[in-house]
Scaffold this motif. Structure first.
Motif, PDB file in Angstrom:
ATOM      1  N   ARG A 218       0.814  -1.216   0.000  1.00 51.43           N
ATOM      2  CA  ARG A 218       0.000   0.000   0.000  1.00 51.43           C
ATOM      3  C   ARG A 218       0.849   1.269   0.000  1.00 51.43           C
ATOM      4  N   ARG A 219       2.062   1.204   0.543  1.00 52.45           N
ATOM      5  CA  ARG A 219       2.927   2.382   0.615  1.00 52.45           C
ATOM      6  C   ARG A 219       3.295   2.915  -0.764  1.00 52.45           C
ATOM      7  N   LEU A 220       3.273   2.053  -1.768  1.00 52.98           N
ATOM      8  CA  LEU A 220       3.636   2.486  -3.118  1.00 52.98           C
ATOM      9  C   LEU A 220       2.715   3.590  -3.621  1.00 52.98           C
ATOM     10  N   LEU A 221       1.430   3.479  -3.296  1.00 55.94           N
ATOM     11  CA  LEU A 221       0.472   4.487  -3.762  1.00 55.94           C
ATOM     12  C   LEU A 221       0.727   5.846  -3.134  1.00 55.94           C
ATOM     13  N   ASP A 222       1.298   5.871  -1.941  1.00 60.16           N
ATOM     14  CA  ASP A 222       1.584   7.155  -1.296  1.00 60.16           C
ATOM     15  C   ASP A 222       2.530   8.006  -2.139  1.00 60.16           C
ATOM     16  N   VAL A 223       3.437   7.356  -2.852  1.00 60.39           N
ATOM     17  CA  VAL A 223       4.360   8.088  -3.718  1.00 60.39           C
ATOM     18  C   VAL A 223       3.601   8.782  -4.847  1.00 60.39           C
ATOM     19  N   PHE A 224       2.581   8.102  -5.362  1.00 63.10           N
ATOM     20  CA  PHE A 224       1.834   8.650  -6.504  1.00 63.10           C
ATOM     21  C   PHE A 224       0.885   9.778  -6.103  1.00 63.10           C
ATOM     22  N   GLU A 225       0.498   9.849  -4.850  1.00 64.13           N
ATOM     23  CA  GLU A 225      -0.465  10.866  -4.410  1.00 64.13           C
ATOM     24  C   GLU A 225       0.012  12.284  -4.713  1.00 64.13           C
ATOM     25  N   SER A 226       1.282  12.530  -4.454  1.00 68.47           N
ATOM     26  CA  SER A 226       1.800  13.892  -4.614  1.00 68.47           C
ATOM     27  C   SER A 226       2.737  14.050  -5.803  1.00 68.47           C
ATOM     28  N   ALA A 227       2.869  13.020  -6.633  1.00 70.33           N
ATOM     29  CA  ALA A 227       3.837  13.065  -7.734  1.00 70.33           C
ATOM     30  C   ALA A 227       3.356  13.972  -8.863  1.00 70.33           C
ATOM     31  N   ASP A 228       4.229  14.876  -9.311  1.00 70.81           N
ATOM     32  CA  ASP A 228       3.908  15.691 -10.486  1.00 70.81           C
ATOM     33  C   ASP A 228       4.308  14.928 -11.748  1.00 70.81           C
ATOM     34  N   VAL A 229       4.061  15.523 -12.908  1.00 66.46           N
ATOM     35  CA  VAL A 229       4.323  14.840 -14.176  1.00 66.46           C
ATOM     36  C   VAL A 229       5.801  14.472 -14.307  1.00 66.46           C
ATOM     37  N   GLU A 230       6.678  15.365 -13.879  1.00 63.68           N
ATOM     38  CA  GLU A 230       8.116  15.092 -13.976  1.00 63.68           C
ATOM     39  C   GLU A 230       8.494  13.858 -13.172  1.00 63.68           C
ATOM     40  N   LYS A 231       7.949  13.750 -11.962  1.00 66.52           N
ATOM     41  CA  LYS A 231       8.257  12.591 -11.126  1.00 66.52           C
ATOM     42  C   LYS A 231       7.622  11.331 -11.691  1.00 66.52           C
ATOM     43  N   LEU A 232       6.417  11.435 -12.251  1.00 64.97           N
ATOM     44  CA  LEU A 232       5.780  10.268 -12.853  1.00 64.97           C
ATOM     45  C   LEU A 232       6.601   9.739 -14.027  1.00 64.97           C
ATOM     46  N   ASP A 233       7.135  10.650 -14.822  1.00 63.61           N
ATOM     47  CA  ASP A 233       7.979  10.218 -15.946  1.00 63.61           C
ATOM     48  C   ASP A 233       9.267   9.569 -15.440  1.00 63.61           C
ATOM     49  N   GLU A 234       9.789  10.076 -14.325  1.00 62.40           N
ATOM     50  CA  GLU A 234      10.982   9.469 -13.737  1.00 62.40           C
ATOM     51  C   GLU A 234      10.671   8.058 -13.240  1.00 62.40           C
ATOM     52  N   ILE A 235       9.493   7.884 -12.632  1.00 64.67           N
ATOM     53  CA  ILE A 235       9.080   6.558 -12.165  1.00 64.67           C
ATOM     54  C   ILE A 235       8.962   5.595 -13.338  1.00 64.67           C
ATOM     55  N   THR A 236       8.381   6.067 -14.447  1.00 63.36           N
ATOM     56  CA  THR A 236       8.235   5.223 -15.636  1.00 63.36           C
ATOM     57  C   THR A 236       9.592   4.749 -16.135  1.00 63.36           C
ATOM     58  N   ALA A 237      10.525   5.683 -16.308  1.00 66.01           N
ATOM     59  CA  ALA A 237      11.850   5.331 -16.830  1.00 66.01           C
ATOM     60  C   ALA A 237      12.594   4.418 -15.862  1.00 66.01           C
ATOM     61  N   TRP A 238      12.510   4.715 -14.566  1.00 67.07           N
ATOM     62  CA  TRP A 238      13.192   3.909 -13.550  1.00 67.07           C
ATOM     63  C   TRP A 238      12.643   2.484 -13.551  1.00 67.07           C
ATOM     64  N   SER A 239      11.321   2.349 -13.627  1.00 73.20           N
ATOM     65  CA  SER A 239      10.686   1.029 -13.568  1.00 73.20           C
ATOM     66  C   SER A 239      11.072   0.178 -14.766  1.00 73.20           C
ATOM     67  N   VAL A 240      11.005   0.762 -15.952  1.00 72.28           N
ATOM     68  CA  VAL A 240      11.315  -0.009 -17.164  1.00 72.28           C
ATOM     69  C   VAL A 240      12.765  -0.478 -17.145  1.00 72.28           C
ATOM     70  N   ARG A 241      13.652   0.392 -16.723  1.00 70.41           N
ATOM     71  CA  ARG A 241      15.068   0.003 -16.694  1.00 70.41           C
ATOM     72  C   ARG A 241      15.301  -1.118 -15.677  1.00 70.41           C
ATOM     73  N   ARG A 242      14.654  -1.035 -14.500  1.00 67.44           N
ATOM     74  CA  ARG A 242      14.800  -2.106 -13.509  1.00 67.44           C
ATOM     75  C   ARG A 242      14.318  -3.437 -14.080  1.00 67.44           C
ATOM     76  N   ALA A 243      13.203  -3.408 -14.808  1.00 65.17           N
ATOM     77  CA  ALA A 243      12.658  -4.648 -15.372  1.00 65.17           C
ATOM     78  C   ALA A 243      13.610  -5.255 -16.394  1.00 65.17           C
ATOM     79  N   CYS A 244      14.154  -4.429 -17.276  1.00 65.14           N
ATOM     80  CA  CYS A 244      15.053  -4.944 -18.318  1.00 65.14           C
ATOM     81  C   CYS A 244      16.370  -5.422 -17.729  1.00 65.14           C
ATOM     82  N   GLU A 245      16.851  -4.735 -16.687  1.00 68.23           N
ATOM     83  CA  GLU A 245      18.063  -5.209 -16.006  1.00 68.23           C
ATOM     84  C   GLU A 245      17.795  -6.552 -15.341  1.00 68.23           C
ATOM     85  N   ARG A 246      16.635  -6.652 -14.698  1.00 65.19           N
ATOM     86  CA  ARG A 246      16.281  -7.892 -14.011  1.00 65.19           C
ATOM     87  C   ARG A 246      16.240  -9.063 -14.984  1.00 65.19           C
TER      88      ARG A 246
END
Length: 354
Positions: A218-246
């Protein structure tokens, strides 16, 4: 304690496990390890004959500084209910190694020289293996830390997960495969509390994917509550890279190009022709691996799931895009999802309530 000696392989493998283990009952498989109840099969390049083996029974998890010295490294869970040994495939114990006491462990296997003896019968060892085990009660699944040799690539190209079962984790940590329509699965679903008792804001509550993320943590959603577009785009890029590295595909040229575009916040729609899945399946450099899904989820192909994160970057809405890519990246981690959750919260969630 660390010991080494020569082990005679049979049909390209030797065993770390209990004498009564059914070594055909493989639950997770990689390019170096096959693991199941009470055993880990170590896959060799040599078909028959001796390989050099070192066994280390450690008190705690080691760092990964030694990985650079080896050609392939994988680690996986190993649970033994009676003493375990280095065994030949016929069940005979290899002398020169102490017993591994009963318990729940993690095994890290290292190998080099497997290509030199590929499919040969040898009388002098041409490959080396270093096996480490240490106590571990986590639910982390099989993970490949490195692979630069060619051994066992072809055998893993066309694996298909069994979608007719889901992973069920008992209270003691035992992982089983069960029918998704069984009573125990229905009861487990019914026992889940939506939003973990903390209902999010409307912008998140109205998105189905938010429920999936909340069920993981549930804590993951807390990050999204206040995230602006710049942070959301950072989350997208970070997530995709983690998946491909994994999934071990981040170094493949066409994947690297797509990751660079995602980092630059470029929408991938129209940036490639055809299906990314077709491109993945047609690239013989990529070895596809079946992994255990999370609790109440089916097994999955790790590399397919990583490609799904790239496809998710094409959502137009920044919030939906970030939620979808994170959810699919968590799926790529399977049983090891808690590792990604902690990395995400450390990177994006400083200051959030515990």
């Amino acid at each position: 304690m660390t010991q080494w000696t020569f082990v005679d392989t049979d049909h390209h493998q030797f065993v770390v496990g209990t004498r009564d283990a059914d070594t055909l009952s493989v639950r997770q498989s990689g390019a170096l390890l096959e693991v199941g109840p009470g055993f880990a099969n170590v896959l060799t390049g040599t078909a028959y004959g001796p390989v050099e083996v070192e066994l280390g029974v450690l008190a705690s998890e080691p760092d990964t500084g030694e990985v650079a010295e080896w050609e392939v490294v994988e680690e996986a869970p190993l649970r033994v209910d009676s003493s375990a040994y280095i065994l030949k495939m016929d069940g005979d114990q290899v002398e020169g190694f102490s017993a591994i006491p009963p318990g729940r462990y993690r095994i890290r296997a290292h190998a080099r020289g497997r290509d030199s003896g590929w499919d040969r019968q040898v009388t002098v060892p041409v490959e080396q293996h270093m096996i480490w085990v240490w106590p571990d009660k986590s639910r982390r699944g099989l993970r490949q830390l490195k692979k630069i040799d060619n051994a066992w690539d072809e055998s893993a190209q066309d694996l298909n997960p069994d979608l007719g079962t889901v992973v069920f984790i008992d209270p003691d940590g035992t992982v089983r495969k069960v029918d998704p329509t069984s009573d125990e699965v229905r009861q487990a679903h019914a026992a889940r509390v939506l939003w973990d008792g903390r209902e999010p804001s409307e912008k998140l509550r109205t998105r189905h994917i938010s429920q999936n993320v909340s069920r993981i943590d549930r804590r993951l959603l807390d990050v999204f509550e206040s995230a602006d577009v710049e942070k959301l785009d950072e989350i997208t890029a970070w997530s995709v890279r983690r998946a491909c590295e994994r999934a071990g595909i981040d170094h493949i040229d066409w994947v690297t190009e797509l990751l660079t575009l995602v980092d630059a916040e470029v929408n991938l729609e129209g940036r490639f022709s055809g299906s990314l899945y077709d491109k993945l399946w047609g690239d013989k450099r990529i070895v596809r691996r079946i992994r255990h899904g999370r609790h109440l989820h089916p097994d999955f192909v790790e590399q397919d799931q990583a490609i799904a994160t790239l496809n998710s970057t094409m959502y137009d809405d920044p919030l939906e895009r970030a939620l979808q890519t994170l959810a699919k990246t968590l799926g790529t981690y399977g049983l090891d999802y808690e590792e990604l959750v902690e990395q995400f919260l450390e990177h994006f969630g400083p200051g959030l309530p515990a």
